[in-house]
Design an enzyme around this catalytic site. Structure first.
Site, short mmCIF file in Angstrom:
data_model
loop_
_atom_site.label_atom_id
_atom_site.label_comp_id
_atom_site.label_asym_id
_atom_site.label_seq_id
_atom_site.Cartn_x
_atom_site.Cartn_y
_atom_site.Cartn_z
N ARG A 55 -68.36 -44.82 11.90
CA ARG A 55 -67.40 -44.16 12.79
C ARG A 55 -67.63 -42.64 12.80
NH1 ARG A 55 -62.14 -42.95 11.38
NH2 ARG A 55 -62.31 -44.42 9.64
N TYR A 108 -63.50 -40.99 39.38
CA TYR A 108 -63.79 -42.35 38.97
C TYR A 108 -62.47 -43.10 38.78
CZ TYR A 108 -65.07 -46.02 35.59
OH TYR A 108 -65.20 -47.20 34.91
N ASP A 180 -67.13 -33.82 34.82
CA ASP A 180 -67.82 -35.11 34.72
C ASP A 180 -69.11 -34.98 35.54
OD1 ASP A 180 -68.81 -37.70 35.02
OD2 ASP A 180 -66.82 -38.61 35.17
N LYS A 205 -74.83 -44.80 32.81
CA LYS A 205 -75.42 -44.66 34.15
C LYS A 205 -76.83 -44.05 34.08
CE LYS A 205 -71.27 -46.04 35.54
NZ LYS A 205 -70.34 -46.00 34.41
#
Length: 395
Positions: A55, A108, A180, A205
């Protein structure tokens, strides 16, 4: 200083402590402590420690962080499990209850829900503005505004935000800025060049590029990444070892893929403007785009993202035509996501309008005949032929 293409392959190699050319997959949840308690404590508290607990970080993520920081011209970068994990972690690093955020009308879809529902539920006020005019951002600034969050080009309507103007406005008012940059990719646009503070990505992406992983990235100053990392320890969206390794592999060909995608998309968009059955083509690289001049100013290439609105005398006919074209396509796959080597197409109204229309009486965001296209690296002649035969089914 080495060129970007070289750094995509070699930067951060010090984190590969083996003799393997390709770094191994660190498929482990935890690591053996150092020889002393103090060493273990140092690993536990060091930002993105690669050898403590998954983590906190792992060696592949550390290498990825160096590469992405190089790409986005920032000091550091943090890897997370998804693009939404990157968005939510970055935003929650900036704001708390009582603060105000300026966002756009166009984001988005999942990010829209985050800004419209999640943040207000925790006492954070959000104002949504039309991104095409900086005056809208100026008018929205309040005394408690702590963050301006933008996405350019926007998903899926491909509107452009003036990054330099937003950054200047934010500096004048001591407001943090996040962009973004998923749709553009850092090959086509680097927001830091215009004074933006931090950048987020859905690395699923263009950065990954092969539709075989999910990942997110936050790029910014060392201090901001440290604070985001601390937040991520509590939110827990760790990037899996396998996805981390796949992302590292995908980044090696990023410049080559983006170059071909840019070329394919520009040629395809230009060709589509002359085809029957199409009412409108929207692509930042076309002179017909209403913000083409701004796109040319802040982008090096115009990405693989474009939209076509199919002809039709009514919304229902447009919807029927969209259904017909989607069924006829053979190379273009009807699927969500974007930025892979394969070409994809999706119907925005089916996704975004349903989210937005939770508010009664709100006009749909997107025409029912609109299709969003993510252009891949297939041969351009085959892409044209596939679209042509699908469009002929409308005649």
């Amino acid at each position: 200083m080495r060129n970007l293409e070289t750094d995509l392959i070699h930067k951060g190699e010090q984190y590969n402590e083996t003799r393997a050319i390709t770094p191994p997959i660190y498929q482990t949840a935890t690591y053996i402590a150092g020889e002393t308690i103090d060493e273990q404590l140092a690993d536990a508290t060091s930002t993105k420690s690669p050898f403590f607990y998954h983590r906190h970080g792992n060696p592949t993520n550390s290498q990825l962080g160096e590469i992405l920081a190089k790409l986005e011209k920032t000091e550091d970068a943090l890897l997370l499990a998804t693009g939404m994990a990157a968005i939510s972690t970055a935003v929650l690093t900036c704001v708390v209850a009582g603060d105000h955020v300026i966002a756009q009308h166009a984001h988005y879809a999942a990010a829209q829900v985050f800004f419209k529902e999640f943040l207000p539920a925790y006492g954070i006020e959000v104002t949504h503005v039309d991104q095409t005019d900086i005056a809208n951002f100026e008018a929205a600034v309040q005394k408690n505004t702590k963050l301006i969050y933008v996405e350019t080009p926007s998903n899926p309507n491909l509107e452009i935000t003036d990054l330099e103007a937003v950054a200047q406005l934010a500096r004048n008012n001591k407001i943090f800025t996040i962009v973004d940059n998923t749709f553009a990719s850092p090959i086509n646009q680097t927001p830091r060049d215009f004074g933006i503070d931090a950048v987020v990505h859905s690395a699923t992406k263009y950065l990954g590029g092969h539709s075989d992983l999910t990942a997110g990235a936050i790029c910014g100053s060392k201090e901001f990444i440290h604070q985001a990392w601390r937040k991520s320890l509590l939110l827990g969206a760790s990037l899996s070892p396998m996805d981390s390794w796949l992302l590292l592999r995908g980044l090696k060909t990023l410049t080559l893929r983006i170059k071909q995608i840019n070329e394919n998309a520009l040629e395809l968009a230009t060709w589509l403007e002359g085809q029957q059955g199409i009412k409108k083509v929207t692509y930042a690289g076309l002179p017909s785009h209403s913000q083409h001049a701004l796109a040319k100013k802040q982008m090096h290439g115009f990405t693989g993202m474009l939209t076509i609105e199919l002809s039709g005398d009514s919304e229902q006919i447009g919807y029927s035509n969209a259904q017909t074209v989607l069924k006829q396509l053979e190379i273009f796959a009807n699927a969500v996501s974007l930025g892979g080597v394969e070409s994809l197409v999706t119907h925005p109204a089916s996704l975004w309008n349903s989210v937005q229309q939770r508010e009664a009486g709100v006009k749909p965001l997107f025409p029912l005949g609109l299709l969003r296209i993510s252009v891949g690296i297939e041969h351009i002649d085959d892409l044209k032929a596939d679209l042509k035969q699908a469009l002929l089914s409308l005649i």
